[in-house]
Scaffold this motif. Sequence first.
Motif, PDB file in Angstrom:
ATOM      1  N   SER A 142       6.180   4.785 -13.287  1.00  0.00           N
ATOM      2  CA  SER A 142       6.633   4.371 -11.879  1.00  0.00           C
ATOM      3  C   SER A 142       5.950   4.873 -11.140  1.00  0.00           C
ATOM      4  N   VAL A 143       4.896   4.728 -10.195  1.00  0.00           N
ATOM      5  CA  VAL A 143       3.825   5.256  -9.575  1.00  0.00           C
ATOM      6  C   VAL A 143       3.822   4.959  -7.522  1.00  0.00           C
ATOM      7  N   LYS A 144       4.060   5.986  -6.956  1.00  0.00           N
ATOM      8  CA  LYS A 144       4.098   5.999  -6.060  1.00  0.00           C
ATOM      9  C   LYS A 144       2.637   5.812  -5.497  1.00  0.00           C
ATOM     10  N   PHE A 145       2.479   4.971  -4.363  1.00  0.00           N
ATOM     11  CA  PHE A 145       0.982   4.485  -4.000  1.00  0.00           C
ATOM     12  C   PHE A 145       1.520   4.978  -1.923  1.00  0.00           C
ATOM     13  N   ALA A 146       0.544   5.666  -1.405  1.00  0.00           N
ATOM     14  CA  ALA A 146       0.612   5.661  -0.669  1.00  0.00           C
ATOM     15  C   ALA A 146      -1.174   5.337   0.054  1.00  0.00           C
ATOM     16  N   SER A 147      -1.042   4.192   1.495  1.00  0.00           N
ATOM     17  CA  SER A 147      -2.117   3.502   1.751  1.00  0.00           C
ATOM     18  C   SER A 147      -2.987   3.500   0.850  1.00  0.00           C
ATOM     19  N   GLY A 148      -2.657   3.192  -0.362  1.00  0.00           N
ATOM     20  CA  GLY A 148      -3.248   2.196  -0.779  1.00  0.00           C
ATOM     21  C   GLY A 148      -3.718   2.811  -2.096  1.00  0.00           C
ATOM     22  N   LYS A 149      -3.382   3.997  -2.595  1.00  0.00           N
ATOM     23  CA  LYS A 149      -4.038   5.130  -3.434  1.00  0.00           C
ATOM     24  C   LYS A 149      -2.547   5.407  -4.226  1.00  0.00           C
ATOM     25  N   ALA A 150      -2.383   5.720  -5.976  1.00  0.00           N
ATOM     26  CA  ALA A 150      -1.474   6.602  -5.928  1.00  0.00           C
ATOM     27  C   ALA A 150      -1.536   7.786  -5.222  1.00  0.00           C
ATOM     28  N   SER A 151      -0.025   8.296  -5.312  1.00  0.00           N
ATOM     29  CA  SER A 151      -0.199  10.108  -5.148  1.00  0.00           C
ATOM     30  C   SER A 151      -0.935  10.975  -6.069  1.00  0.00           C
ATOM     31  N   THR A 152      -0.604  10.228  -7.034  1.00  0.00           N
ATOM     32  CA  THR A 152      -0.454  11.351  -8.406  1.00  0.00           C
ATOM     33  C   THR A 152      -2.033  11.349  -9.023  1.00  0.00           C
ATOM     34  N   ASP A 153      -2.830  10.352  -8.886  1.00  0.00           N
ATOM     35  CA  ASP A 153      -4.551  10.217  -8.889  1.00  0.00           C
ATOM     36  C   ASP A 153      -4.929   8.785  -8.044  1.00  0.00           C
ATOM     37  N   SER A 154      -5.771   9.432  -7.309  1.00  0.00           N
ATOM     38  CA  SER A 154      -6.574   8.471  -6.001  1.00  0.00           C
ATOM     39  C   SER A 154      -7.325   7.729  -6.490  1.00  0.00           C
ATOM     40  N   GLY A 160       0.884  -1.099   0.136  1.00  0.00           N
ATOM     41  CA  GLY A 160      -0.309   0.180  -0.053  1.00  0.00           C
ATOM     42  C   GLY A 160       0.383   1.354   0.251  1.00  0.00           C
ATOM     43  N   ASN A 161       2.060   1.225  -0.077  1.00  0.00           N
ATOM     44  CA  ASN A 161       3.136   2.578   0.218  1.00  0.00           C
ATOM     45  C   ASN A 161       4.390   1.823  -0.897  1.00  0.00           C
ATOM     46  N   ALA A 162       4.026   1.281  -1.522  1.00  0.00           N
ATOM     47  CA  ALA A 162       5.382   0.613  -2.154  1.00  0.00           C
ATOM     48  C   ALA A 162       5.108   1.667  -4.035  1.00  0.00           C
ATOM     49  N   THR A 163       6.756   2.035  -5.205  1.00  0.00           N
ATOM     50  CA  THR A 163       6.789   2.135  -5.606  1.00  0.00           C
ATOM     51  C   THR A 163       7.002   1.335  -6.241  1.00  0.00           C
ATOM     52  N   PHE A 164       5.866   1.324  -7.759  1.00  0.00           N
ATOM     53  CA  PHE A 164       6.146  -0.026  -9.082  1.00  0.00           C
ATOM     54  C   PHE A 164       5.458   0.125  -9.975  1.00  0.00           C
ATOM     55  N   ASN A 165       5.942  -0.376 -11.499  1.00  0.00           N
ATOM     56  CA  ASN A 165       5.755   0.377 -12.378  1.00  0.00           C
ATOM     57  C   ASN A 165       4.388  -0.531 -12.921  1.00  0.00           C
ATOM     58  N   ILE A 166       3.270   0.560 -13.119  1.00  0.00           N
ATOM     59  CA  ILE A 166       1.826   0.419 -13.767  1.00  0.00           C
ATOM     60  C   ILE A 166       1.917   0.487 -15.169  1.00  0.00           C
ATOM     61  N   PRO A 167       1.073  -0.455 -16.288  1.00  0.00           N
ATOM     62  CA  PRO A 167       1.773  -0.646 -17.717  1.00  0.00           C
ATOM     63  C   PRO A 167       0.448   0.463 -18.324  1.00  0.00           C
ATOM     64  N   ALA A 168       0.628   1.048 -18.796  1.00  0.00           N
ATOM     65  CA  ALA A 168      -0.648   2.316 -20.097  1.00  0.00           C
ATOM     66  C   ALA A 168      -1.824   0.839 -19.454  1.00  0.00           C
ATOM     67  N   PHE A 196     -11.402   6.807 -21.272  1.00  0.00           N
ATOM     68  CA  PHE A 196     -11.582   7.348 -20.059  1.00  0.00           C
ATOM     69  C   PHE A 196     -10.223   7.666 -18.592  1.00  0.00           C
ATOM     70  N   ASP A 197      -9.502   6.511 -19.349  1.00  0.00           N
ATOM     71  CA  ASP A 197      -8.661   5.887 -18.670  1.00  0.00           C
ATOM     72  C   ASP A 197      -7.314   7.181 -18.996  1.00  0.00           C
ATOM     73  N   ASP A 198      -6.976   7.506 -20.136  1.00  0.00           N
ATOM     74  CA  ASP A 198      -5.452   8.342 -19.923  1.00  0.00           C
ATOM     75  C   ASP A 198      -5.006   9.072 -19.189  1.00  0.00           C
ATOM     76  N   GLY A 199      -5.677   9.501 -17.914  1.00  0.00           N
ATOM     77  CA  GLY A 199      -5.495  10.146 -16.858  1.00  0.00           C
ATOM     78  C   GLY A 199      -5.714   9.359 -15.642  1.00  0.00           C
ATOM     79  N   CYS A 200      -5.615   7.851 -15.575  1.00  0.00           N
ATOM     80  CA  CYS A 200      -5.525   6.609 -15.035  1.00  0.00           C
ATOM     81  C   CYS A 200      -3.626   6.780 -14.701  1.00  0.00           C
ATOM     82  N   ALA A 201      -2.824   5.965 -13.241  1.00  0.00           N
ATOM     83  CA  ALA A 201      -1.746   6.551 -12.515  1.00  0.00           C
ATOM     84  C   ALA A 201      -1.356   5.365 -14.269  1.00  0.00           C
ATOM     85  N   LYS A 202       0.571   5.724 -14.223  1.00  0.00           N
ATOM     86  CA  LYS A 202       0.969   4.714 -15.130  1.00  0.00           C
ATOM     87  C   LYS A 202       2.007   5.148 -15.248  1.00  0.00           C
TER      88      LYS A 202
END
Length: 400
Positions: free
Chosen positions: A136-148, A115-123, A128-134
Amino acid sequence: MPDFDHDDQLLTNAFAGFRDEVTPYVKPAGTAAARATVQHRHKVRAVAASGLAALAIAVPVVAYAAGGAKSNGPPAVPADSPSVVVTTTSPAAPSPDASTTPAAPDGRITKADLGNATFNIPAWPKGFDDGCAKGSVKFASGKASTDSSTRIQGDPVYIDVDHDGAQETVVIVSCSPQGTDYKVLALDRDAQGKIVTLGQVVGSAGSEGQEGKDIETIWGVEAGDNGQVRVDVGEYRPCCDMTQSSQHQWRMYGWNGSAFTQTGGPTAFGPNPNVTDLTVSAEKLTMVATGATAWEGTFKLTIHNAGQFATPGKVEINLIINQTWTVLSTTDCKVQTGNTACQVSSIPAGGSKVVTIKLSAQTQPQLSECTVYVYAVNDQHGVYRSLKDPASTKVQVVQA
């Protein structure tokens, strides 16, 4: 005893002593050595027949035997002696230590660490999904820090997907910009302990897919046999006021060394009992004046279920009418909030239902037609999918 016999006995005894001392150090070389030995003995006896030769040979041999002479090694072997093989044992060379394969990194990542890790998410799919985090994404409490709206869903599953003797972490990541899309990712650790993405097991097709045919929902994951990943998938992407109409279908995926591919389970979706195929038709609506400013009218509506399953829930009838109009009564249709909709019970496959609806208007009707929509709903008024657009019909309005 004749001198000849005495000399022969001396020779015999001398050679017996010589043989006893030499034997521990020599080994005859097979049958050829045996034949040579016999020939040599015959030669010795022949020489013993001559007194001078016997004395010439006997003196040194007897001296050797009688004197008990000792040496630091085996005596020299005459040139005409049988061939021998002297065996020696050399110390065994030390064998090198067997190479040890380093243990594979432990790829188990706890839910808390994940839930607080950083790992890579493919495109993600386009749309609608253009704004989803992709990336190297940092998570905090299970949510992406750049896109909740991008988050880790459910609990991780641990499977040795690459057969290296250590388990990897398989997890669902979802994104909900409008509707929800999903990715199943396999995560591992490198030799330095850093979390890395091994690969995407499977993902939903999103707005790029075709609902009813492609994977649009992922319900969950679990471990299969022999490092396989079992994924529960569905064929519809719920959005807005739509209810989840997907079936549950388990498919199997495995790692081939470079990517995940489907290894088992269905490859297509069959007929879905949660998807409706309704048609609707209506008679004319004749409005009659009942007073200076009041008008009333009644019409019949016929709903037919053309599907091979009963409707998954109740069937709702929704009238698009002027705000000054009101539903007064219906037959077999319970009026809902707003007095513009009512519900009938589920309609069996191939069945039909006729509903009579009575309306009132506070002013002289200005409409020439109104629209009726029909669809199946759940208890929370969520709309089930239809094979076609929601069934609808136009109702012609006339004045008497």
